[in-house]
Design a protein around this motif. Sequence first.
Motif, PDB file in Angstrom:
ATOM      1  N   LYS A  49      29.171  45.112  35.967  1.00 26.94           N
ATOM      2  CA  LYS A  49      29.749  45.201  37.310  1.00 26.94           C
ATOM      3  C   LYS A  49      30.153  43.842  37.876  1.00 26.94           C
ATOM      4  O   LYS A  49      30.386  43.720  39.072  1.00 26.94           O
ATOM      5  CB  LYS A  49      28.817  45.931  38.274  1.00 26.94           C
ATOM      6  CG  LYS A  49      28.751  47.438  38.044  1.00 26.94           C
ATOM      7  CD  LYS A  49      28.265  48.170  39.281  1.00 26.94           C
ATOM      8  CE  LYS A  49      28.418  49.677  39.118  1.00 26.94           C
ATOM      9  NZ  LYS A  49      28.060  50.426  40.327  1.00 26.94           N
ATOM     10  N   GLY A 119      37.133  51.647  38.880  1.00 27.43           N
ATOM     11  CA  GLY A 119      35.746  51.770  39.302  1.00 27.43           C
ATOM     12  C   GLY A 119      35.405  53.052  40.019  1.00 27.43           C
ATOM     13  O   GLY A 119      34.226  53.302  40.300  1.00 27.43           O
ATOM     14  N   ASN A 167      36.730  52.613  31.919  1.00 29.74           N
ATOM     15  CA  ASN A 167      37.268  52.164  33.198  1.00 29.74           C
ATOM     16  C   ASN A 167      38.739  51.806  33.017  1.00 29.74           C
ATOM     17  O   ASN A 167      39.070  50.884  32.263  1.00 29.74           O
ATOM     18  CB  ASN A 167      36.491  50.954  33.713  1.00 29.74           C
ATOM     19  CG  ASN A 167      36.778  50.661  35.176  1.00 29.74           C
ATOM     20  OD1 ASN A 167      37.434  51.447  35.870  1.00 29.74           O
ATOM     21  ND2 ASN A 167      36.306  49.525  35.658  1.00 29.74           N
TER      22      ASN A 167
END
Length: 655
Positions: A49, A119, A167
């Motif tokens: 992240k 995301g 992603n």
Amino acid sequence: MNFIRIKRKILLSVLLGWSVFASAQQSPVDLFSMSLEDLLQVEVTSSSKYKQTLNQAHSNVLVVSRDEILNRGFETLSEALNYVNGFYMTNDRNYTYVGIRGFSRPSDYNDRILVMIDGHVMNENVYGSAPFGYDLGLDLSLVDRIEVMKGPGAALYGNGAMMSVLNIITKSEEVEDKSVVQTGFGSHGLVKANLVIEKESGNHSFYTGISARSTRGEDLYFRELDSPSNHSGIAENLDEEKSYGFYGRYQFGNFELKAMGAYRDKGIPTGVWDTSLDRQSNTVDKQAFVDLLYRKSGKGHSFSLNGGFDFYHYFGNYAHYEKIVSDESIGKKFSLQAEYLKNLKNAGNLIFGTELHYSPTSDYQEGDEQESYFYYNNHFFNASAYLQYEVALSPEINFLSGIRADYYDYTSLSLNPRISLIYNPEPNWNFRISFNKAFRAPNTYELYYESVDYNASNPELKPENVYYFDFDVKKQFTRSFYTGFSLYYYRMADMIDSFENEEGLTQFGNLGYGSGHGGSIYSGLLLGSNLNLKVSYDFIRFRVENEDGNLEKPVNSPDQLLKFHLLYRFPEVVYLGLNTYFESGRKTIDMDKTKSFWVTDLQINSAKFLGKFQIGLKIKNLFNQNYYVPAGYEHAMDQMIQPKRSFQISLNCDL
């Protein structure tokens, strides 16, 4: 299958690309101007992240770049994943299902892989399914890159991140002032159009992509459905598909607003659920979300807060001989997430986050024109919190640990830890070993669906879990050549699958365990400045517990995958992408086995001419192979034929 023929045809694919290479010259293109060493330093965010290079990531991550997407001709997420070692596809002529490292249960709704766009999680809240085909509503030619994380990601992302996290990054941080339009046509009445608009002014930026696509599909023949009353087994004009999509992102100061909408209407040409080939059956999928993010960064720390709303609608229209049966699902979800990242300098990075999700609607219903057979709305709440810490133990060793707790008000609390160690004894060596646990909560359909003659509900279902070990080594031999291998072992406990209960009804249950192990070998090579080669081989063993308590080979799990990818450029003239996939046979539901197959796809793109135009030619299944994959329980046929050769011509224009 005759393996000598397979080797000859794979060699023919290689020689086709090699003959192009023989007449190469020089021309600047981003993908070719970067060394493989540079490519391995590409930054990713999905693993932890926050930004890391591929060699710093604590997960097995691969990036499919924009250049690769365009020059290899990938339009859908499933096409791009066929490029990634360890993945394989099942197309039942309605949806595409994705398998990884031997695991893909028949018709499992893709609920064990997490898909995100910038995301934002795209898995809906009725089945937990993720879109991999044109139901995603986003043509991949509109995106910047895809980050593919193999293995679990539940310690950061929660429910459903069991086998992989994907992603899709629509645009890098730098937005340009430009617009691009793409049109195309091809086999089976295909027409398509895409539009991208980018604008930037001061601290404001705007990015949007719009897609539209339509095709009448193939006419098919199914021996298992051949009868005078069923159109002699011929599915004519039943394979049509229409899809539309919109994605927009607007950034202003510390705020970011994202919104998307997708619509897909797909004809079903396979006589699914004993439907008639004389009448059109179809499914319609709609999905949308809006998301507002606030992000504030300071020296050594950052904070983000975002809230969103997701909408999902599925409608199935199944035309039987006597009547039309339909089923429908609607999902609505509100989300609130907060995250804090602190850089502790020499003490490492600390990240803490919380999530709240409320689903007022997660329903499934079934009926016909006269009556309703079933209806249930599973409104529920879930909350989670996660903590992760990464620290450099020495200049060569980096350690990461994390844990996430997920609470659902209809099932038990799930705790999912993560531990990883990276060792870089030299700049050109990279070792990584990791352990992850992940889970998937039972969905509304599995918990509550019942019918008098067919299915029984099971509201006592527990979450299924996976325990996953992964080891990966990469060696950068030169600036133009690298190789690596991965070894993995995973064990799935309390697997959710359907079975026949004592009353003779189908029911979902926690059916014991399964275990998988295997390895991948992969290499990349740049020859001069014009040829890029990648090759990978996967050895896979996945077994599940049977009724006698013994382990056996499951349905829909190949033992071997071989993938070869070539990118080549004629200087200032044309770029060529060649993808060859080989797959060993898979066990079918009727205990048969599909034949091994290989498939080659070809993409040819012109260089830009007149400063803004580009023409492309795409040929799928170049050698027109007849190949099959296992069909699901809902089909009369045991094996499903896959698409034949098709072509597509496209024109891109910078406005």
